[in-house]
Write a protein that holds these residues in place. Structure first.
Motif, PDB file in Angstrom:
ATOM      1  N   LEU A  66      15.292 -12.213  -3.733  1.00  0.00           N
ATOM      2  CA  LEU A  66      14.823 -11.694  -2.444  1.00  0.00           C
ATOM      3  C   LEU A  66      13.302 -11.497  -2.415  1.00  0.00           C
ATOM      4  N   GLU A  67      12.703 -11.981  -1.332  1.00  0.00           N
ATOM      5  CA  GLU A  67      11.279 -11.772  -1.085  1.00  0.00           C
ATOM      6  C   GLU A  67      11.043 -10.905   0.150  1.00  0.00           C
ATOM      7  N   ILE A  68      11.970 -10.952   1.098  1.00  0.00           N
ATOM      8  CA  ILE A  68      11.828 -10.190   2.346  1.00  0.00           C
ATOM      9  C   ILE A  68      13.136  -9.469   2.657  1.00  0.00           C
ATOM     10  N   SER A  72      10.180 -10.320  -7.061  1.00  0.00           N
ATOM     11  CA  SER A  72       9.510 -11.213  -6.108  1.00  0.00           C
ATOM     12  C   SER A  72       9.381 -10.613  -4.717  1.00  0.00           C
ATOM     13  N   LEU A  73       9.795  -9.364  -4.541  1.00  0.00           N
ATOM     14  CA  LEU A  73       9.804  -8.754  -3.212  1.00  0.00           C
ATOM     15  C   LEU A  73       8.384  -8.579  -2.678  1.00  0.00           C
ATOM     16  N   ILE A  74       8.127  -9.111  -1.463  1.00  0.00           N
ATOM     17  CA  ILE A  74       6.810  -8.983  -0.854  1.00  0.00           C
ATOM     18  C   ILE A  74       6.849  -8.145   0.428  1.00  0.00           C
ATOM     19  N   GLU A  75       8.014  -7.984   1.040  1.00  0.00           N
ATOM     20  CA  GLU A  75       8.118  -7.202   2.281  1.00  0.00           C
ATOM     21  C   GLU A  75       9.378  -6.362   2.259  1.00  0.00           C
ATOM     22  N   LEU A  76       9.228  -5.059   2.506  1.00  0.00           N
ATOM     23  CA  LEU A  76      10.367  -4.143   2.606  1.00  0.00           C
ATOM     24  C   LEU A  76      10.163  -3.275   3.836  1.00  0.00           C
ATOM     25  N   GLN A 116       3.699  -6.500  -0.611  1.00  0.00           N
ATOM     26  CA  GLN A 116       2.525  -6.563   0.259  1.00  0.00           C
ATOM     27  C   GLN A 116       2.688  -5.695   1.504  1.00  0.00           C
ATOM     28  N   MET A 117       3.918  -5.454   1.918  1.00  0.00           N
ATOM     29  CA  MET A 117       4.179  -4.656   3.119  1.00  0.00           C
ATOM     30  C   MET A 117       5.325  -3.706   2.849  1.00  0.00           C
ATOM     31  N   LEU A 118       5.093  -2.402   3.080  1.00  0.00           N
ATOM     32  CA  LEU A 118       6.124  -1.374   2.904  1.00  0.00           C
ATOM     33  C   LEU A 118       6.107  -0.470   4.124  1.00  0.00           C
ATOM     34  N   SER A 119       7.234  -0.429   4.847  1.00  0.00           N
ATOM     35  CA  SER A 119       7.340   0.438   6.018  1.00  0.00           C
ATOM     36  C   SER A 119       8.633   1.239   5.937  1.00  0.00           C
TER      37      SER A 119
END
Length: 320
Positions: free
Chosen positions: A201-203, A225-229, A251-254
């Motif tokens: 998972l990446e996104i 490999s996670l880049i967006e959560l 790269q993105m955590l919200s």
């Protein structure tokens, strides 16, 4: 004469066998092509009356090869339908069960239309599927329990529909999944910890649902490999796991708009050297902003609004 007769008797069964195999092969090929055509015509029958541009009504004709139809891609070797893309056509109708007979289908995109009703369970037979995009429709019903049969699936996006019910733990059977987007539905229940076992998972985008419970502490154990959560605007509670600082490629955590009514901002988030965007607004986090957050030098967007925290944080980019 005797020898000739023996030769004929000896070779006749073999020749007959070859003839039977050839005939069966031709019959199977014809049946498969017919099956694909019937599946697509069944889809057309559901939407031709509300096809605003008459694209399918005019183009999807039994008088031409289905491999020449708009939105249809066939394999070069076996000439079976491997791709179907009818996105952004303004189509209205239901998705017929016959679409599940496209057994060679690798990619299906019906996004940004007005399809309604449930996704037929016959889709479970699409074992070759790698891309499934049903975004921006009016689809409803429980999050499909059979979706774990897609062992080859890499891209799953069901955003902006009305799917409900829980995300089942068996989702981890989709072990090749790279992108998961389920935002803006009405999904409920806990986020299964098994989801975070999908190491490819990446996104992960679960924004805008009614998911509850806490975020597992082991969230980053296998997600290298996670880049967006994005888990924002749910009903998550508990604390923000410090282990999120171990998702080194993030790269993105919200996590905004949840109910983290206890706890603090983990200083370990400063370990996320690739982080561009951090949004924790709209919770009830307490305490001071950890100085370590300033170590996330790639940050370009930072939002801690509507919490009960104190202090400030300045990055090399001037974020406060």
């Amino acid at each position: 004469m005797h020898t000739t007769m023996e030769t004929i008797i000896y070779h006749f069964p073999f020749g007959l066998l070859l003839l039977c195999i050839l005939s069966a092969s031709i019959a199977i090929s014809a049946t498969n092509i017919t099956t694909d055509q019937f599946a697509l015509l069944s889809l057309r029958a559901q939407i031709t009356t509300t096809d605003p541009h008459h694209i399918l009504a005019k183009n999807w004709s039994s008088g031409s090869s289905i491999c020449e139809w708009i939105g249809v891609t066939c394999g070069s070797r076996h000439r079976r339908v491997i791709g179907l893309n009818i996105s952004n056509m303004g189509l209205t109708g239901i998705i017929p069960p016959q679409l599940g007979n496209l057994s060679f289908l690798v990619s299906l995109d019906v996004s940004t239309n007005n399809f309604h009703g449930e996704v037929p369970h016959e889709f479970a037979g699409l074992h070759r599927l790698r891309v499934l995009n049903l975004d921006v429709n009016n689809l409803e019903g429980y999050f499909p329990p059979w979706i774990d049969s897609f062992h080859e699936l890499q891209y799953l996006t069901l955003r902006n529909n009305s799917f409900t019910g829980p995300i089942l733990p068996s989702i981890s059977n989709m072990s090749k999944l790279v992108t998961l987007r389920l935002s803006n539905n009405t999904l409920q229940g806990n986020i299964p910890k098994e989801l975070f076992n999908i190491s490819s998972l990446e996104i992960i985008d679960l924004k805008g649902n009614s998911l509850s419970g806490s975020i597992p502490d082991s969230v980053c154990d296998r997600l290298g490999s996670l880049i967006e959560l994005d888990l924002s605007f749910n009903q998550l509670n508990g604390h923000i796991p410090s282990s999120l600082g171990e998702c080194s490629q993030l790269q993105m955590l919200s996590l905004s708009g949840n109910h983290f009514i206890s706890g603090y901002i983990p200083k370990e988030l400063g370990n996320l050297k690739m982080l561009h965007s951090l949004d924790l607004a709209g919770n009830r986090l307490e305490g001071a902003i950890p100085k370590g957050i300033g170590n996330a030098t790639m940050l370009k967007s930072l939002n801690f609004d509507y919490n009960n925290i104190t202090g400030n944080c300045t990055s090399p980019f001037g974020l406060v």
